[in-house]
Design an enzyme around this catalytic site. Sequence first.
Site, PDB file in Angstrom:
ATOM      1  N   ARG A 110       0.811  -1.177  -0.124  1.00 54.94           N
ATOM      2  CA  ARG A 110      -0.012   0.051  -0.013  1.00 54.94           C
ATOM      3  C   ARG A 110       0.979   1.240  -0.018  1.00 54.94           C
ATOM      4  O   ARG A 110       1.585   1.574   1.097  1.00 54.94           O
ATOM      5  CB  ARG A 110      -0.815  -0.016   1.154  1.00 54.94           C
ATOM      6  CG  ARG A 110      -1.687   1.288   1.437  1.00 54.94           C
ATOM      7  CD  ARG A 110      -2.827   1.142   2.282  1.00 54.94           C
ATOM      8  NE  ARG A 110      -4.024   0.384   1.861  1.00 54.94           N
ATOM      9  CZ  ARG A 110      -5.092   0.447   2.386  1.00 54.94           C
ATOM     10  NH1 ARG A 110      -5.331   1.117   3.722  1.00 54.94           N
ATOM     11  NH2 ARG A 110      -6.175  -0.347   1.992  1.00 54.94           N
ATOM     12  N   HIS A 137      -7.624   0.807  -6.481  1.00 50.64           N
ATOM     13  CA  HIS A 137      -7.899  -0.071  -5.044  1.00 50.64           C
ATOM     14  C   HIS A 137      -8.553  -1.372  -5.599  1.00 50.64           C
ATOM     15  O   HIS A 137      -9.426  -1.754  -5.380  1.00 50.64           O
ATOM     16  CB  HIS A 137      -8.711   0.575  -4.060  1.00 50.64           C
ATOM     17  CG  HIS A 137      -8.470   0.121  -2.736  1.00 50.64           C
ATOM     18  ND1 HIS A 137      -7.805  -1.152  -2.388  1.00 50.64           N
ATOM     19  CD2 HIS A 137      -9.202   0.027  -1.627  1.00 50.64           C
ATOM     20  CE1 HIS A 137      -7.999  -1.462  -0.972  1.00 50.64           C
ATOM     21  NE2 HIS A 137      -8.907  -0.773  -0.715  1.00 50.64           N
ATOM     22  N   GLN A 140     -10.393  -4.142  -3.398  1.00 52.37           N
ATOM     23  CA  GLN A 140     -11.641  -3.589  -2.661  1.00 52.37           C
ATOM     24  C   GLN A 140     -12.593  -3.967  -3.685  1.00 52.37           C
ATOM     25  O   GLN A 140     -13.827  -4.512  -3.481  1.00 52.37           O
ATOM     26  CB  GLN A 140     -11.678  -2.252  -2.614  1.00 52.37           C
ATOM     27  CG  GLN A 140     -12.943  -1.681  -1.872  1.00 52.37           C
ATOM     28  CD  GLN A 140     -13.302  -2.309  -0.595  1.00 52.37           C
ATOM     29  OE1 GLN A 140     -12.392  -2.126   0.349  1.00 52.37           O
ATOM     30  NE2 GLN A 140     -14.278  -2.660  -0.448  1.00 52.37           N
ATOM     31  N   ASP A 232     -17.575   6.581  -0.975  1.00 48.41           N
ATOM     32  CA  ASP A 232     -16.378   6.615   0.004  1.00 48.41           C
ATOM     33  C   ASP A 232     -16.013   7.914   0.526  1.00 48.41           C
ATOM     34  O   ASP A 232     -16.831   8.978   0.328  1.00 48.41           O
ATOM     35  CB  ASP A 232     -15.094   6.264  -1.193  1.00 48.41           C
ATOM     36  CG  ASP A 232     -13.976   5.803  -0.557  1.00 48.41           C
ATOM     37  OD1 ASP A 232     -14.094   5.829   0.630  1.00 48.41           O
ATOM     38  OD2 ASP A 232     -12.967   5.867  -1.206  1.00 48.41           O
ATOM     39  N   CYS A 272     -16.552   1.202   0.957  1.00 47.46           N
ATOM     40  CA  CYS A 272     -15.384   0.251   1.220  1.00 47.46           C
ATOM     41  C   CYS A 272     -14.790   0.396   2.685  1.00 47.46           C
ATOM     42  O   CYS A 272     -14.120  -0.480   3.104  1.00 47.46           O
ATOM     43  CB  CYS A 272     -14.292   0.934   0.277  1.00 47.46           C
ATOM     44  SG  CYS A 272     -13.570   2.411   0.263  1.00 47.46           S
ATOM     45  N   ARG A 299     -13.637  -8.936   1.681  1.00 48.84           N
ATOM     46  CA  ARG A 299     -12.040  -8.667   1.409  1.00 48.84           C
ATOM     47  C   ARG A 299     -11.105  -9.762   1.732  1.00 48.84           C
ATOM     48  O   ARG A 299     -10.112 -10.081   0.874  1.00 48.84           O
ATOM     49  CB  ARG A 299     -11.549  -7.476   2.525  1.00 48.84           C
ATOM     50  CG  ARG A 299     -12.309  -6.170   2.025  1.00 48.84           C
ATOM     51  CD  ARG A 299     -12.045  -5.568   0.689  1.00 48.84           C
ATOM     52  NE  ARG A 299     -10.328  -5.655   0.425  1.00 48.84           N
ATOM     53  CZ  ARG A 299      -9.534  -4.763   0.867  1.00 48.84           C
ATOM     54  NH1 ARG A 299     -10.333  -3.533   1.376  1.00 48.84           N
ATOM     55  NH2 ARG A 299      -8.432  -4.799   0.840  1.00 48.84           N
TER      56      ARG A 299
HETATM   57  N1   CP Z   1     -11.336  -0.620   2.530  1.00 49.09           N
HETATM   58  C1   CP Z   1      -9.924  -0.508   2.941  1.00 49.09           C
HETATM   59  O1   CP Z   1      -9.194  -0.751   2.193  1.00 49.09           O
HETATM   60  O2   CP Z   1     -10.076  -0.405   4.254  1.00 49.09           O
HETATM   61  P1   CP Z   1      -8.461  -0.100   5.090  1.00 49.09           P
HETATM   62  O3   CP Z   1      -8.037   1.229   4.613  1.00 49.09           O
HETATM   63  O4   CP Z   1      -9.023  -0.218   6.547  1.00 49.09           O
HETATM   64  O5   CP Z   1      -7.559  -1.508   4.590  1.00 49.09           O
HETATM   65  N1  NVA Z   2     -10.271   6.380  -1.035  1.00 50.16           N
HETATM   66  C1  NVA Z   2      -9.782   6.112   0.165  1.00 50.16           C
HETATM   67  C2  NVA Z   2     -10.120   4.504   0.273  1.00 50.16           C
HETATM   68  C3  NVA Z   2      -9.658   4.091   1.884  1.00 50.16           C
HETATM   69  C4  NVA Z   2      -9.956   2.413   1.838  1.00 50.16           C
HETATM   70  C5  NVA Z   2      -8.478   6.273   0.601  1.00 50.16           C
HETATM   71  O1  NVA Z   2      -7.671   6.209  -0.390  1.00 50.16           O
HETATM   72  O2  NVA Z   2      -8.094   6.786   1.681  1.00 50.16           O
END
Ligand code: CP
Ligand code: NVA
Length: 315
Positions: A110, A137, A140, A232, A272, A299
């Site tokens: 990430r 993502h 997700q 989101d 998400c 997930r």
């Molecule tokens: N939806 C998601 O990716 O959540 P986290 O940021 O908690 O991993």
């Molecule tokens: N769009 C959000 C998703 C979190 C899972 C972010 O990037 O923070």
Amino acid sequence: MISRTLMKGKSLVTLKDFTREEIKDLLELSKQIKKNVKAGIDFQPMLGKSMAMIFQKRSTRTRVSTETGIAMMGGHAIFLGSDDIQLGKNESLKDTSIVLSRFNHILLARFYAHADIVELANEATVPVINALSDKYHPLQILADFQTIEEQFGKLQGLTLAWVGDGNNVLHSIMVAGPKVGLNLRIATPAGYKPDSDVVEYAKEQAVENNTSLLLTTDPNEAVTGAHIIVTDTWVSMGQDSEAKKRIIDFEGYQITMNMLATADPDWKFMHCLPRKPNEVDDEVFYSDRSVVWDEAENRMYTVMATTLSLLGIDL
Ligand code: CP
Ligand code: NVA
């Protein structure tokens, strides 16, 4: 169903790189894994295998679902936060990619910049999974598709509405949605449109797959007739300094029962997570139409399926 070995050695950086058949296959495997887990069947296809997980941003779902899922399959997942490894301080991404590939069978990361996950995938000698970047993502969206299929018994021909930011989660829905037969109706405020390269790709995919794609700034137009309504956060990780401005710019975008009056009578709500009340009120978020907890649970099965598929391991 195609053979799992066809995805062996691939990386999941974006679902642009995956065909309709491959996405369907990942979902089918995820469904089988969920059945096994629910039935308490012991399966250890990852015995003796390890995954390194690099996290430069926070995570609850992605981290815990991956660590737990890999452990359930008999494997070992190693969490590497920003302060745990030399990356970014004493060591380049290229060198980190090569070294981690010597110890691990698969990597998951990430990062902030999408270019970083691309570089990791290019330099690593083992498969790489994007656990969220500023652009995409993909994990997700696999969980989202599984959840939609559970709710409606299909994906093909359904209409998904997005009301919110033109962000990483939306980008992933746009590149993969048409491939599985979803019609997309997307509302974003004027200054928060999805990236133009993603729009172009989604348009091509919609034509190829005979699905529709609407882009608007009007949330009410987007939700009309929609089976699935998705949003989101308005402030993604890394955008904290813009929070005040964003909350003003997204006025009128909060999802409420009133907004959903023209949605399909069987509509479901998805997010998400993590969620803030700005983008969806409690009445919708905690209603029986909200499938956010199933979405979060899925997930785990989807990351397990992705890992096995990229490693070319069967259940
Ligand atoms: N939806 C998601 O990716 O959540 P986290 O940021 O908690 O991993
Ligand atoms: N769009 C959000 C998703 C979190 C899972 C972010 O990037 O923070």
